[in-house]
Design a protein around this motif. Structure first.
Motif, PDB file in Angstrom:
ATOM      1  N   UNK A  72       8.280   0.204 146.941  1.00 48.75           N
ATOM      2  CA  UNK A  72       7.475  -0.023 148.146  1.00 48.75           C
ATOM      3  C   UNK A  72       8.114   0.612 149.374  1.00 48.75           C
ATOM      4  N   UNK A  73       9.448   0.544 149.481  1.00 46.41           N
ATOM      5  CA  UNK A  73      10.137   1.143 150.623  1.00 46.41           C
ATOM      6  C   UNK A  73       9.944   2.656 150.633  1.00 46.41           C
ATOM      7  N   UNK A  74      10.087   3.267 149.464  1.00 46.90           N
ATOM      8  CA  UNK A  74       9.908   4.718 149.367  1.00 46.90           C
ATOM      9  C   UNK A  74       8.479   5.116 149.715  1.00 46.90           C
ATOM     10  N   UNK A  98      11.210  18.414 151.814  1.00 47.22           N
ATOM     11  CA  UNK A  98      12.593  17.981 152.003  1.00 47.22           C
ATOM     12  C   UNK A  98      12.633  16.569 152.578  1.00 47.22           C
ATOM     13  N   UNK A  99      11.718  16.271 153.504  1.00 42.13           N
ATOM     14  CA  UNK A  99      11.712  14.952 154.154  1.00 42.13           C
ATOM     15  C   UNK A  99      11.414  13.823 153.168  1.00 42.13           C
ATOM     16  N   UNK A 100      10.344  13.906 152.342  1.00 41.31           N
ATOM     17  CA  UNK A 100      10.133  12.856 151.339  1.00 41.31           C
ATOM     18  C   UNK A 100      11.293  12.703 150.358  1.00 41.31           C
ATOM     19  N   UNK A 101      11.898  13.830 149.976  1.00 39.17           N
ATOM     20  CA  UNK A 101      13.032  13.755 149.044  1.00 39.17           C
ATOM     21  C   UNK A 101      14.203  13.009 149.679  1.00 39.17           C
ATOM     22  N   UNK A 148      10.009   6.075 139.330  1.00 42.86           N
ATOM     23  CA  UNK A 148       9.593   5.394 140.563  1.00 42.86           C
ATOM     24  C   UNK A 148       9.572   6.359 141.737  1.00 42.86           C
ATOM     25  N   UNK A 149      10.571   7.256 141.791  1.00 44.92           N
ATOM     26  CA  UNK A 149      10.599   8.256 142.851  1.00 44.92           C
ATOM     27  C   UNK A 149       9.400   9.180 142.780  1.00 44.92           C
ATOM     28  N   UNK A 150       9.019   9.572 141.556  1.00 42.47           N
ATOM     29  CA  UNK A 150       7.855  10.438 141.365  1.00 42.47           C
ATOM     30  C   UNK A 150       6.585   9.751 141.845  1.00 42.47           C
ATOM     31  N   UNK A 152       6.363   7.268 143.961  1.00 46.02           N
ATOM     32  CA  UNK A 152       6.452   7.047 145.407  1.00 46.02           C
ATOM     33  C   UNK A 152       6.103   8.309 146.180  1.00 46.02           C
ATOM     34  N   UNK A 153       6.638   9.452 145.737  1.00 44.53           N
ATOM     35  CA  UNK A 153       6.325  10.710 146.412  1.00 44.53           C
ATOM     36  C   UNK A 153       4.841  11.037 146.264  1.00 44.53           C
ATOM     37  N   UNK A 154       4.301  10.794 145.066  1.00 42.21           N
ATOM     38  CA  UNK A 154       2.885  11.070 144.847  1.00 42.21           C
ATOM     39  C   UNK A 154       1.981  10.248 145.747  1.00 42.21           C
ATOM     40  N   UNK A 155       2.141   8.919 145.702  1.00 43.87           N
ATOM     41  CA  UNK A 155       1.313   8.046 146.532  1.00 43.87           C
ATOM     42  C   UNK A 155       1.631   8.229 148.013  1.00 43.87           C
ATOM     43  N   UNK A 156       2.914   8.350 148.321  1.00 41.29           N
ATOM     44  CA  UNK A 156       3.310   8.508 149.720  1.00 41.29           C
ATOM     45  C   UNK A 156       2.750   9.771 150.335  1.00 41.29           C
ATOM     46  N   UNK A 157       2.850  10.890 149.628  1.00 43.51           N
ATOM     47  CA  UNK A 157       2.313  12.157 150.137  1.00 43.51           C
ATOM     48  C   UNK A 157       0.803  12.100 150.268  1.00 43.51           C
TER      49      UNK A 157
END
Length: 257
Positions: A72-74, A98-101, A148-150, A152-157
């Protein structure tokens, strides 16, 4: 890899900015799972008497809490990446991904601290006589974090591509994340879900991650291959769709923001 120095600087910046004006500093990383796990133990373990697959309730809830907290934080931070970095994006060019990473990496520090606390309590209960089956499966935990990182980046982006223009969508995302937690086996095991509804959990990629996390640590739950494969598939789809929308919007977002 080429911009690894910039990623390091962004991680360092986020860490310093977030805790510069806090009283407890990084101790918040420790306090959060302890409070959540204690409250969940009292409400859902004692009062509601929800099953925990023969895992001590406090540890059961802490497992779900630290994994969900990382996700959730990511996701929430990545969804705001255009708004929080607009000044930087407007001054110099670099791959915006770079920023999401960097957000994923700074939250890994939070997870590492919280996972250390979890291991401490596991050892505490072990010395009290409760058996835990540690094995080579512990080395699979990084794969769960990558997944989880994948996600998070997908939904976050995906949400970042919308919230830069429609800022009230961030409120919707915050509310949605709270609902999402309750349809994910964070405070209850998947084993207590009626079998005719388990198929619906294959649509929730986080369900597999949390269940497999407990499976790796304790082996008290069954490994669900169908749930795992569907979770990996959805994770890849979410990532590709999120990156597509992110790359499309990053070229024009400065004209709107």
């Amino acid at each position: 890899i080429k911009y690894r120095d910039l990623i390091y600087l962004l991680v360092s910046r986020d860490f310093k900015v977030f805790y510069k004006q806090t009283i407890l500093g990084p101790f918040w990383y420790i306090l959060q799972p302890l409070l959540n796990s204690s409250i969940f133990t009292i409400i859902f373990g004692r009062l509601a008497s929800l099953p925990t697959d023969n895992i001590p309730p406090f540890i059961f809830y802490m497992c779900g809490t630290i994994m969900w907290s990382y996700f959730s934080s990511c996701t929430m931070s990545v969804s705001q990446v255009f708004l929080t970095n607009k000044d930087l994006f407007s001054k110099v060019y670099f791959p915006r991904l770079v920023a999401p990473i960097s957000i994923i990496l700074i939250n890994l520090l939070q997870f590492a601290i919280q996972f250390s606390i979890l291991i401490f309590f596991i050892l505490y209960f072990f010395f009290l006589g409760i058996e835990f089956n540690f094995s080579y499966k512990l080395f699979l935990i990084p794969l769960l974090l990558i997944q989880l990182g994948i996600i998070s980046i997908g939904f976050g982006c995906l949400f970042a591509s919308m919230t830069y223009k429609y800022k009230d969508l961030s409120i919707l995302l915050s509310f949605g994340m709270q609902l999402w937690m309750f349809i994910t086996p964070v405070i209850y095991p998947l084993s207590m879900v009626n079998q005719k509804y388990v198929i619906l959990y294959t649509l929730n990629p986080i369900s597999s991650v949390i269940e497999n996390f407990r499976y790796i640590l304790f082996g008290n739950v069954d490994f669900n291959l169908l749930l795992t494969l569907s979770s990996i598939t959805f994770s890849i789809i979410i990532l590709m769709f999120g990156l597509y929308t992110f790359n499309k919007v990053q070229k024009i977002f400065m004209d709107t923001i």
